[in-house]
Design an enzyme around this catalytic site. Structure first.
Site, PDB file in Angstrom:
ATOM      1  N   TYR A  15       0.821  -1.216   0.000  1.00 39.04           N
ATOM      2  CA  TYR A  15       0.000   0.000   0.000  1.00 39.04           C
ATOM      3  C   TYR A  15       0.858   1.271   0.000  1.00 39.04           C
ATOM      4  CZ  TYR A  15      -3.549   3.408   1.106  1.00 39.04           C
ATOM      5  OH  TYR A  15      -4.364   4.518   1.060  1.00 39.04           O
ATOM      6  N   HIS A  31     -10.335   3.434 -10.517  1.00 39.18           N
ATOM      7  CA  HIS A  31     -10.858   4.719 -10.036  1.00 39.18           C
ATOM      8  C   HIS A  31      -9.932   5.888 -10.328  1.00 39.18           C
ATOM      9  CE1 HIS A  31     -14.417   3.287  -7.751  1.00 39.18           C
ATOM     10  NE2 HIS A  31     -13.765   2.149  -7.869  1.00 39.18           N
ATOM     11  N   ASP A  69      -7.078  14.106 -11.899  1.00 40.19           N
ATOM     12  CA  ASP A  69      -7.970  13.396 -10.989  1.00 40.19           C
ATOM     13  C   ASP A  69      -8.814  12.417 -11.798  1.00 40.19           C
ATOM     14  OD1 ASP A  69      -9.274  12.783  -8.632  1.00 40.19           O
ATOM     15  OD2 ASP A  69      -9.619  14.875  -8.095  1.00 40.19           O
TER      16      ASP A  69
HETATM   17  P1  ADQ Z   1     -10.230  10.631  -4.095  1.00 36.56           P
HETATM   18  O1  ADQ Z   1      -8.892  10.984  -4.629  1.00 36.56           O
HETATM   19  O2  ADQ Z   1     -10.284  10.377  -2.641  1.00 36.56           O
HETATM   20  O3  ADQ Z   1     -10.869   9.375  -4.858  1.00 36.56           O
HETATM   21  P2  ADQ Z   1     -12.686  12.295  -4.640  1.00 36.56           P
HETATM   22  O4  ADQ Z   1     -13.347  11.695  -5.811  1.00 36.56           O
HETATM   23  O5  ADQ Z   1     -12.794  13.763  -4.677  1.00 36.56           O
HETATM   24  O6  ADQ Z   1     -11.147  11.931  -4.513  1.00 36.56           O
HETATM   25  O7  ADQ Z   1     -13.376  11.746  -3.333  1.00 36.56           O
HETATM   26  C1  ADQ Z   1     -13.096  12.260  -2.075  1.00 36.56           C
HETATM   27  C2  ADQ Z   1     -14.230  11.950  -1.102  1.00 36.56           C
HETATM   28  O8  ADQ Z   1     -13.813  12.310   0.198  1.00 36.56           O
HETATM   29  C3  ADQ Z   1     -15.476  12.739  -1.420  1.00 36.56           C
HETATM   30  O9  ADQ Z   1     -16.606  11.926  -1.297  1.00 36.56           O
HETATM   31  C4  ADQ Z   1     -15.485  13.841  -0.351  1.00 36.56           C
HETATM   32  O10 ADQ Z   1     -16.762  14.225   0.065  1.00 36.56           O
HETATM   33  C5  ADQ Z   1     -14.743  13.210   0.783  1.00 36.56           C
HETATM   34  N1  ADQ Z   1     -13.999  14.248   1.530  1.00 36.56           N
HETATM   35  C6  ADQ Z   1     -13.024  15.016   1.060  1.00 36.56           C
HETATM   36  N2  ADQ Z   1     -12.598  15.869   2.002  1.00 36.56           N
HETATM   37  C7  ADQ Z   1     -13.313  15.625   3.105  1.00 36.56           C
HETATM   38  C8  ADQ Z   1     -13.318  16.145   4.436  1.00 36.56           C
HETATM   39  N3  ADQ Z   1     -12.481  17.094   4.853  1.00 36.56           N
HETATM   40  N4  ADQ Z   1     -14.191  15.624   5.284  1.00 36.56           N
HETATM   41  C9  ADQ Z   1     -15.012  14.644   4.902  1.00 36.56           C
HETATM   42  N5  ADQ Z   1     -15.052  14.112   3.695  1.00 36.56           N
HETATM   43  C10 ADQ Z   1     -14.212  14.589   2.802  1.00 36.56           C
HETATM   44  C11 ADQ Z   1     -10.479   8.455  -5.912  1.00 36.56           C
HETATM   45  C12 ADQ Z   1      -9.963   9.105  -7.197  1.00 36.56           C
HETATM   46  C13 ADQ Z   1     -11.003  10.086  -7.710  1.00 36.56           C
HETATM   47  C14 ADQ Z   1     -12.328   9.372  -7.930  1.00 36.56           C
HETATM   48  C15 ADQ Z   1     -12.731   8.575  -6.697  1.00 36.56           C
HETATM   49  C16 ADQ Z   1     -13.943   7.706  -6.978  1.00 36.56           C
HETATM   50  O11 ADQ Z   1      -8.738   9.761  -6.961  1.00 36.56           O
HETATM   51  O12 ADQ Z   1     -10.570  10.690  -8.920  1.00 36.56           O
HETATM   52  O13 ADQ Z   1     -13.330  10.341  -8.184  1.00 36.56           O
HETATM   53  O14 ADQ Z   1     -11.681   7.739  -6.266  1.00 36.56           O
HETATM   54  O15 ADQ Z   1     -13.721   6.854  -8.042  1.00 36.56           O
END
Ligand code: ADQ
Length: 726
Positions: free
Chosen positions: A86, A164, A371
């Protein structure tokens, strides 16, 4: 459907040690939350790492029982392997490379070995749990070897894989020392899904160039198996995010935030702390905005919500320092007593607090450098139930392909972000509403459940294609029989489609002109006077005349609207009319949803789906699917579906290739008939053939043809065999 096995690095429950005792808690965020309701509604099992090392798990039988009662099967991994898998290969190699950060990428053989071991550990657990009819859905970059490992253990298993994160362009992907193993791992699946069509295209290119498999139009041929790839832009749980006004806790939180923020306008930034998210660039742009617009002082606040992430990896530690420093600088430089321009929260917030922030932010500033999708952008739009607010979104987030009504920027262009911020803060309310309304409609329709359902439907469809393909392939033995029948015949009719059948599709239709070899082959086939070769095409008669006019073949142009017998003149047939649009319109609408940029044109007697404004490759792929899907719906409606130049047109029957072919079929007593075609317009030809005729579809979709071949190249070599050239 039988059971669904979801396999991801983490389980939706995490085992945690509290005061020396192990407990299980729901994992926060990501896939687990998104899929939780969908997963519970099905007969599903989840397989993943429980968040705790092998030794500790062994001590606690109760924990295992608890996880199993939630239908979760833990994969036990040693602490060293967790570290090297990881924090090693996943987060120091794959993550940076796939996000186009080759300079951050570490290549370490020990990481790779751990990656292999962990994937094998997963394969062992999945193989132990899976039953023959289960559907297995593997998630993300931690488990890219797993599909192949499962295929080796269970050759007939139904396996889907979803990535993802982005799949990088070939030039970046090829840097990986273990690139072939990764690709081979992935093509062990039946369906490989990505967020965008661009990523799917990058993957196909890498498979083609590195493994040498034929890979085009979303399909890879791996020996005798086909693997499909496609784009499934992940949606959110729309209902949940759009219910802010019904959630008393979110309402209370909103009031609390508002009191603290005063009457300042709010710009919101929400991410994990990751170098792909462009957080420093965002802060610099905000600082430049304040430099240039002193009038914004005391009137605007940037709420910077950052979730700690991968804190043990060097680049993340440095980023933390950089962000801390920038926030300090901006607040020091621009702040006044009673006004702090950046409100910095370095922690995860509970759901009701996050939605409260979304619902009051005037602007969401979502500017990742790269992203896969970015769900924050979607969550913000969903939470604005008053339809106000402005989303600024970077073009390198997968979400930008669906959210074209946002202000789209290049995250490396500071000036563009500054201007976008100024524009967003001044945008008239009416314009905000118009933009959000369109995005909300799209997000509501294509939510996380629809995403998962579509993936599953496509997976089943792929299995069905594989089954049909295995049954129908025209074997070498059958080809020999066919060629023998042809050579013995005293009257042979060949009905040949052109594009996609005798030549592969090319991006520009004009580039598909026949080469000298093909013309010579057709000429040989027409040599015996008892043979008749007819080219049945959707092209216009001028092109066919130009290419084949001198060959002594029959010609059918514009899908049967025009016919010309050997040595004769062009003739036409008339059309009919009917009512059927109410049934077909909703189907086309769902294709508009899935293909950003496409639209429907309604004519008096036809409906046309245009995709010339969509991503061209995606458009082409969707067009083929639409045609396949319409062929079922329109069977009883006396309709026909035609593929034109970046359009699919549905019109009433009357003109079709089959009707045109009948002019030849019924004109003489043939003792050999062969029809070859590749798309739905050729189905009409197949359907009018008398039973002993040979019919061959190029490609592996559903078809009335008795046999199939994989590519135009195979069709041409069959014709060469018939002509005695092989
Ligand atoms: P992530 O890189 O984690 O996901 P993202 O798609 O934006 O990025 O998801 C983040 C999640 O975390 C969102 O649901 C958001 O609400 C939550 N989050 C962020 N900051 C937070 C905070 N301070 N408190 C609580 N919750 C918070 C990976 C990929 C992305 C892809 C997703 C899904 O990198 O590109 O969209 O998987 O496939």
């Amino acid at each position: 459907m039988d059971r669904m096995l979801i396999v991801s690095n983490r389980l939706p429950f995490t085992v945690q040690e509290r005061k020396g005792e192990l407990q299980i808690e729901p994992s926060v965020g990501g896939l687990a939350t998104g899929l939780s309701s969908w997963y519970k509604s099905l007969n599903s099992v989840w397989i993943g790492w429980p968040g705790i090392g092998r030794k500790k798990m062994k001590r606690e039988k109760d924990i295992l029982a608890k996880l199993l009662s939630e239908n979760c099967h833990p994969v036990s991994i040693s602490q060293q392997d967790v570290e090297a898998h990881y924090n090693g290969l996943c987060n120091r190699t794959i993550w940076p490379l796939f996000h186009h950060f080759p300079l951050y990428t570490e290549y370490d053989e020990h990481f790779w070995q751990a990656y292999e071991r962990v994937n094998i550990a997963f394969a062992n657990v999945v193989a132990g749990v899976a039953k023959p009819d289960d559907m297995i859905w593997v998630h993300d970059y931690h488990l890219m070897l797993l599909p192949k490992l499962l295929r080796e253990r269970m050759p007939k298993a139904t396996v889907g894989f979803f990535l993802h994160i982005p799949f990088p362009s070939f030039e970046i992907f090829r840097l990986l020392p273990w690139r072939n193993q990764i690709l081979e791992g992935l093509v062990g699946a039946d369906l490989v899904g990505f967020h965008t069509y661009d990523y799917a295209g990058h993957f196909l290119e890498s498979v083609h160039r590195l493994l040498g498999h034929e890979a085009a139009m979303g399909q890879i041929t791996v020996a005798d198996r086909i693997v499909r790839t496609d784009a499934f832009p992940m949606g959110i749980n729309y209902e949940r995010y759009s219910s802010v006004d019904r959630d008393p806790r979110a309402q209370a939180e909103r009031k609390r935030f508002r009191r603290k923020l005063g009457d300042c306008r709010v710009i919101l930034s929400v991410d994990r702390l990751d170098y792909t998210k462009g957080i420093p660039q965002r802060l610099e742009a905000f600082s430049a905005l304040l430099d240039r617009n002193p009038s914004l002082k005391r009137r605007v606040i940037l709420v910077l919500l950052v979730v700690p992430s991968r804190i043990r990896v060097e680049q993340y530690m440095q980023l933390k320092k950089q962000v801390d420093g920038l926030v300090g600088e901006i607040n020091g430089k621009h702040g006044t007593i009673g006004w702090m321009p950046v409100w910095y929260l370095y922690r995860s917030l509970p759901f009701h607090s996050l939605t409260a922030l979304y619902s009051l932010a005037d602007v969401a500033l979502v500017t990742p450098l790269r992203d896969g999708m970015n769900l924050v952008a979607k969550e913000y739009v969903a939470a604005r139930i008053d339809e106000k607010g402005v989303l600024i979104l970077s073009e390198t987030a997968g979400a930008a392909q669906e959210l074209g009504e946002a202000i789209i920027i290049n995250a490396n262009n500071r000036e563009e972000i500054v201007q976008a911020l100024a524009r967003a803060l001044e945008m008239p309310e009416q314009e905000q509403i118009e933009r959000n309304r369109v995005m909300q409609k799209r997000l509501r329709r294509y939510d996380v459940v629809r995403w998962a359902d579509e993936f599953m439907d496509k997976l089943l469809y792929t299995k069905e294609l594989q089954r049909q393909m295995a049954e129908k392939v025209l074997t070498d033995e059958m080809q020999r029989r066919l060629a023998g029948d042809f050579q013995k015949s005293t009257g042979a009719l060949l009905l040949l489609d052109y594009d996609g059948t005798l030549v592969p599709f090319s991006p520009k239709p004009a580039d598909a002109m026949p080469g000298a070899d093909l013309l010579r082959l057709l000429e040989r086939l027409t040599k015996r006077p008892a043979n008749e070769v007819v080219l049945i095409s959707g092209r216009d008669k001028e092109t066919l005349d130009k290419w084949f006019g001198d060959l002594g073949v029959g010609l059918v142009a514009e899908h049967g609207a025009w016919t010309r017998k050997r040595g004769g003149e062009w003739e036409t047939i008339e059309t009919l009319a009917s009512e059927w649009k109410n049934e077909v319109y909703p189907i086309l609408e769902s294709w508009v949803d899935r293909t950003p940029g496409s639209f429907i044109e309604e004519k008096e007697f036809s409906l046309v789906w245009h995709y010339r404004r969509a991503n061209p490759k995606l458009g082409e792929l969707r067009a083929r699917e639409l045609i396949n899907s319409l062929s079922n719906t329109t069977a009883n409606l006396n309709l026909q579906v035609l593929e034109g130049s970046q359009v699919v047109e549905v019109k009433n029957a009357g003109i079709n290739k089959g009707r045109a072919a009948l002019r030849w079929i019924s004109g003489q007593d043939w003792d050999f008939i062969l029809a070859i075609g590749d798309d739905w317009t050729d189905e009409d030809t197949f359907q009018v053939l008398p039973p002993p005729a040979w019919s061959i579809k190029i490609g592996f979709g559903a078809s009335a043809a008795r046999f199939s071949l994989g590519s135009p190249g195979e069709a041409v070599s069959l014709l060469a065999r018939m002509a005695g050239e092989r």
